[in-house]
Design a protein around this motif. Structure first.
Motif, PDB file in Angstrom:
ATOM      1  N   SER A 155       0.855  -1.057   0.012  1.00  0.00           N
ATOM      2  CA  SER A 155      -0.385  -0.260  -0.082  1.00  0.00           C
ATOM      3  C   SER A 155       0.633   1.086  -0.017  1.00  0.00           C
ATOM      4  O   SER A 155       0.232   2.669  -0.147  1.00  0.00           O
ATOM      5  CB  SER A 155      -1.580   0.223   1.266  1.00  0.00           C
ATOM      6  OG  SER A 155       0.195  -0.246   2.220  1.00  0.00           O
ATOM      7  N   ALA A 201       2.367  -4.394  -7.049  1.00  0.00           N
ATOM      8  CA  ALA A 201       1.208  -4.244  -6.801  1.00  0.00           C
ATOM      9  C   ALA A 201       1.421  -6.303  -6.718  1.00  0.00           C
ATOM     10  O   ALA A 201       1.863  -6.774  -7.933  1.00  0.00           O
ATOM     11  CB  ALA A 201       0.424  -3.556  -6.995  1.00  0.00           C
ATOM     12  N   GLU A 203      -2.259  -8.741  -6.070  1.00  0.00           N
ATOM     13  CA  GLU A 203      -3.304  -8.842  -5.159  1.00  0.00           C
ATOM     14  C   GLU A 203      -3.552 -10.257  -5.717  1.00  0.00           C
ATOM     15  O   GLU A 203      -4.080 -10.962  -6.671  1.00  0.00           O
ATOM     16  CB  GLU A 203      -3.926  -7.580  -5.012  1.00  0.00           C
ATOM     17  CG  GLU A 203      -4.024  -6.058  -5.343  1.00  0.00           C
ATOM     18  CD  GLU A 203      -4.618  -5.140  -5.297  1.00  0.00           C
ATOM     19  OE1 GLU A 203      -4.930  -4.340  -5.343  1.00  0.00           O
ATOM     20  OE2 GLU A 203      -5.479  -5.170  -6.383  1.00  0.00           O
ATOM     21  N   ALA A 215      -9.927  -2.763 -11.721  1.00  0.00           N
ATOM     22  CA  ALA A 215     -10.082  -2.889 -10.412  1.00  0.00           C
ATOM     23  C   ALA A 215      -8.844  -2.693  -8.907  1.00  0.00           C
ATOM     24  O   ALA A 215      -8.099  -1.335  -8.647  1.00  0.00           O
ATOM     25  CB  ALA A 215     -11.037  -2.853  -8.738  1.00  0.00           C
ATOM     26  N   HIS A 216      -7.395  -3.470  -9.731  1.00  0.00           N
ATOM     27  CA  HIS A 216      -6.242  -2.877  -9.397  1.00  0.00           C
ATOM     28  C   HIS A 216      -5.876  -1.763 -10.033  1.00  0.00           C
ATOM     29  O   HIS A 216      -5.056  -1.676  -9.278  1.00  0.00           O
ATOM     30  CB  HIS A 216      -5.994  -4.582  -9.830  1.00  0.00           C
ATOM     31  CG  HIS A 216      -4.426  -4.463  -9.733  1.00  0.00           C
ATOM     32  ND1 HIS A 216      -3.729  -5.592  -8.576  1.00  0.00           N
ATOM     33  CD2 HIS A 216      -2.821  -4.777 -11.103  1.00  0.00           C
ATOM     34  CE1 HIS A 216      -2.669  -5.738  -9.392  1.00  0.00           C
ATOM     35  NE2 HIS A 216      -2.505  -4.187 -10.198  1.00  0.00           N
ATOM     36  N   LEU A 218      -7.039   1.281 -10.985  1.00  0.00           N
ATOM     37  CA  LEU A 218      -7.464   2.356 -10.380  1.00  0.00           C
ATOM     38  C   LEU A 218      -7.177   2.103  -9.316  1.00  0.00           C
ATOM     39  O   LEU A 218      -6.923   3.405  -8.584  1.00  0.00           O
ATOM     40  CB  LEU A 218      -8.777   1.867 -10.340  1.00  0.00           C
ATOM     41  CG  LEU A 218      -9.812   2.557 -11.535  1.00  0.00           C
ATOM     42  CD1 LEU A 218     -11.418   2.354 -11.376  1.00  0.00           C
ATOM     43  CD2 LEU A 218      -9.023   3.628 -11.889  1.00  0.00           C
ATOM     44  N   ARG A 219      -6.996   1.555  -7.712  1.00  0.00           N
ATOM     45  CA  ARG A 219      -6.117   1.039  -6.388  1.00  0.00           C
ATOM     46  C   ARG A 219      -5.249   2.170  -6.668  1.00  0.00           C
ATOM     47  O   ARG A 219      -3.866   2.534  -6.276  1.00  0.00           O
ATOM     48  CB  ARG A 219      -6.270  -0.241  -5.715  1.00  0.00           C
ATOM     49  CG  ARG A 219      -7.521  -0.886  -5.095  1.00  0.00           C
ATOM     50  CD  ARG A 219      -7.549  -1.535  -4.031  1.00  0.00           C
ATOM     51  NE  ARG A 219      -6.960  -2.960  -5.520  1.00  0.00           N
ATOM     52  CZ  ARG A 219      -7.932  -3.448  -6.182  1.00  0.00           C
ATOM     53  NH1 ARG A 219      -9.759  -3.204  -5.651  1.00  0.00           N
ATOM     54  NH2 ARG A 219      -8.175  -5.095  -6.607  1.00  0.00           N
ATOM     55  N   LEU A 220      -3.944   0.996  -8.193  1.00  0.00           N
ATOM     56  CA  LEU A 220      -2.384   1.709  -8.240  1.00  0.00           C
ATOM     57  C   LEU A 220      -1.819   3.254  -8.304  1.00  0.00           C
ATOM     58  O   LEU A 220      -1.453   4.351  -8.161  1.00  0.00           O
ATOM     59  CB  LEU A 220      -1.676   0.622  -9.484  1.00  0.00           C
ATOM     60  CG  LEU A 220      -1.169  -0.224  -8.987  1.00  0.00           C
ATOM     61  CD1 LEU A 220      -1.356  -1.599 -10.289  1.00  0.00           C
ATOM     62  CD2 LEU A 220       0.133  -0.386  -8.582  1.00  0.00           C
ATOM     63  N   LYS A 221      -3.719   3.863  -9.437  1.00  0.00           N
ATOM     64  CA  LYS A 221      -4.230   5.291  -9.961  1.00  0.00           C
ATOM     65  C   LYS A 221      -3.617   6.166  -7.951  1.00  0.00           C
ATOM     66  O   LYS A 221      -3.684   6.880  -8.037  1.00  0.00           O
ATOM     67  CB  LYS A 221      -4.295   5.162 -10.626  1.00  0.00           C
ATOM     68  CG  LYS A 221      -4.232   4.762 -12.070  1.00  0.00           C
ATOM     69  CD  LYS A 221      -5.367   5.361 -12.897  1.00  0.00           C
ATOM     70  CE  LYS A 221      -4.962   6.990 -13.466  1.00  0.00           C
ATOM     71  NZ  LYS A 221      -5.974   7.181 -14.273  1.00  0.00           N
ATOM     72  N   GLU A 222      -4.737   5.301  -7.528  1.00  0.00           N
ATOM     73  CA  GLU A 222      -4.748   5.669  -5.553  1.00  0.00           C
ATOM     74  C   GLU A 222      -3.521   6.307  -4.958  1.00  0.00           C
ATOM     75  O   GLU A 222      -3.233   6.796  -4.455  1.00  0.00           O
ATOM     76  CB  GLU A 222      -5.669   4.939  -5.151  1.00  0.00           C
ATOM     77  CG  GLU A 222      -6.923   5.371  -6.005  1.00  0.00           C
ATOM     78  CD  GLU A 222      -8.523   4.730  -5.483  1.00  0.00           C
ATOM     79  OE1 GLU A 222      -7.879   3.883  -4.367  1.00  0.00           O
ATOM     80  OE2 GLU A 222      -9.736   4.671  -5.328  1.00  0.00           O
ATOM     81  N   ARG A 223      -2.833   5.224  -4.900  1.00  0.00           N
ATOM     82  CA  ARG A 223      -1.384   4.695  -4.432  1.00  0.00           C
ATOM     83  C   ARG A 223      -0.698   6.296  -5.022  1.00  0.00           C
ATOM     84  O   ARG A 223       0.317   6.206  -4.432  1.00  0.00           O
ATOM     85  CB  ARG A 223      -1.110   3.995  -4.842  1.00  0.00           C
ATOM     86  CG  ARG A 223      -1.770   3.076  -3.601  1.00  0.00           C
ATOM     87  CD  ARG A 223      -1.040   1.310  -4.102  1.00  0.00           C
ATOM     88  NE  ARG A 223      -0.137   1.449  -3.737  1.00  0.00           N
ATOM     89  CZ  ARG A 223       1.212   0.278  -4.207  1.00  0.00           C
ATOM     90  NH1 ARG A 223       0.396  -0.864  -4.639  1.00  0.00           N
ATOM     91  NH2 ARG A 223       1.738  -0.171  -4.422  1.00  0.00           N
TER      92      ARG A 223
END
Length: 403
Positions: A155, A201, A203, A215-216, A218-223
């Motif tokens: 994370s 990442a 997952e 979703a994978h 987008l979580r990377l972009k959020e990080r």
């Protein structure tokens, strides 16, 4: 061979000792054990600011013998003697660094044993890996510490841009409600402007689909994932769609190795032919223009003999030519997912010991631990790519891409 100490004195390993170690049956094991023992002694010297029996006013403490410690490595189980100090302050990071994945494997195996799912073989493997049995409480404590460490890594904020990313998935068997189920392990690697490889990442997903991959990403972009110039993957429809939607600014490179495997579906069964060998040569051309000239010649040569293959290749091969937009020296590294395939092979080698995981947590723990171990090795190595070449390449006027 010498090891520098804090006061610049050296500890000698004689030529005779070295020759003896190299001619023994377990030469690499013996040599590695000697070197790691030297590392431990050097760490103690640094912690105490004094060597063994050294008189100095800057000394911070005194030695107090050793205790035995087993370290499982790829060349076998090493028996080391860890130095102690009287105050009990000395600690080494040597074991945590090289045994993270082994701890995860032991935890997964022993969790099976505790839950009554294991066999005598599981117990034998566990004892071989760590030299003794683990209690349920010890396993629980080990899992909590490792899960927190892995969570922090997976994370972490991605502050730097990653111009290249490589994505792929593999499947592992996980027991759920007493029934074995397949779980997709989604993995993304990145190559930063430092030229080094990074694990971004890892997952678990119920299956490899457009929604799970999106979703994978987008979580990377959020990080913080940004600056992606090229994304490399196979032709999985869900993954391709997710890349297009989540990373519209990036070019997509379809792995040419997978492309050539797919081409076999359009050839008569059991037929070996030179046409695929010649098609493979197209990926060694200097630029896209040269590759397309060779492609035209290839289509002309094989159209009559293999019309279905030629029609399919002509319709799809452009997806495998995105790497020609990169500097020449980067082509061989970014035209396929081979970098990630090698990591997947290492993961497979280790997860085969477990065969079926008792739950998702134990599966993710082992796979992530292996990935983090690989990440640390990569970061410590010399740079994988010279990214100055890409910087210079991006300054040039864009070349028109032929249709």
């Amino acid at each position: 061979m010498t090891r520098p100490k804090r006061n610049d004195e050296t500890i000698q390993v004689t030529k005779q000792d070295l020759m003896r170690m190299l001619t023994e049956d377990d030469a690499m094991k013996s040599l590695l054990q000697t070197l790691l023992q030297e590392v431990l002694e050097a760490e103690m010297d640094e912690a105490l600011r004094a060597g063994k029996n050294e008189r100095t006013s800057g000394r911070l403490g005194y030695r107090s013998g050793h205790y035995p410690r087993t370290l499982v490595t790829r060349v076998g189980k090493l028996e080391l003697r860890v130095p102690q100090d009287r105050q009990g302050r000395f600690s080494t990071e040597l074991f945590a660094r090289y045994q993270r994945s082994e701890k995860a494997l032991v935890a997964a195996l022993m969790q099976m044993y505790v839950q009554g799912v294991s066999t005598r073989r599981v117990k034998t493997i566990t004892e071989e890996l760590c030299g003794h049995e683990f209690s349920a409480s010890a396993i629980s404590e080990l899992n909590v510490k490792m899960d927190e460490e892995l969570r922090r890594f997976m994370s972490r904020r991605l502050e730097e841009p990653y111009p290249y990313i490589i994505l792929d998935a593999r499947y592992e068997r996980v027991r759920e409600n007493g029934v074995g189920q397949s779980r997709a392990v989604l993995i993304t690697l990145g190559i930063g402007w430092d030229g080094r490889r990074h694990v971004l990442a890892v997952e678990l997903a119920g299956r490899e689909s457009a929604s799970s991959w999106k979703a994978h990403l987008l979580r990377l972009k959020e990080r913080g994932l940004h600056g992606v110039q090229l994304a490399v993957s196979d032709d999985h429809a869900g993954l391709k769609r997710a890349i297009m939607e989540a990373l519209p600014e990036a070019y997509w490179q379809r792995c040419y190795v997978h492309f050539l495997r797919n081409a076999l579906d359009y050839l008569p069964r059991k037929q070996a032919d030179d046409c695929l060998v010649e098609l493979r040569w197209i990926y060694d051309r200097h630029d896209a223009e040269e590759a397309r000239r060779d492609l035209a010649a290839w289509l002309s040569r094989w159209q009559d003999k293999h019309p279905k293959l030629c029609t399919w290749v002509e319709a799809n091969i452009d997806e495998t030519f995105a790497f020609y937009r990169l500097p020449r020296a980067h082509h061989k590294h970014l035209k396929s997912t081979n970098l990630l395939e090698r990591l997947n092979q290492e993961i497979k080698r280790r997860t085969l010991l477990v065969r079926i995981f008792p739950d998702e947590a134990s599966c993710l723990r082992l796979v992530q631990a292996l990935a983090v171990e690989t990440h640390e090795e990569w970061v410590d190595e010399n740079r994988y790519l010279n990214m100055d070449l890409l910087r210079e390449h991006l300054k040039r006027p864009p070349q028109p891409q032929a249709a």
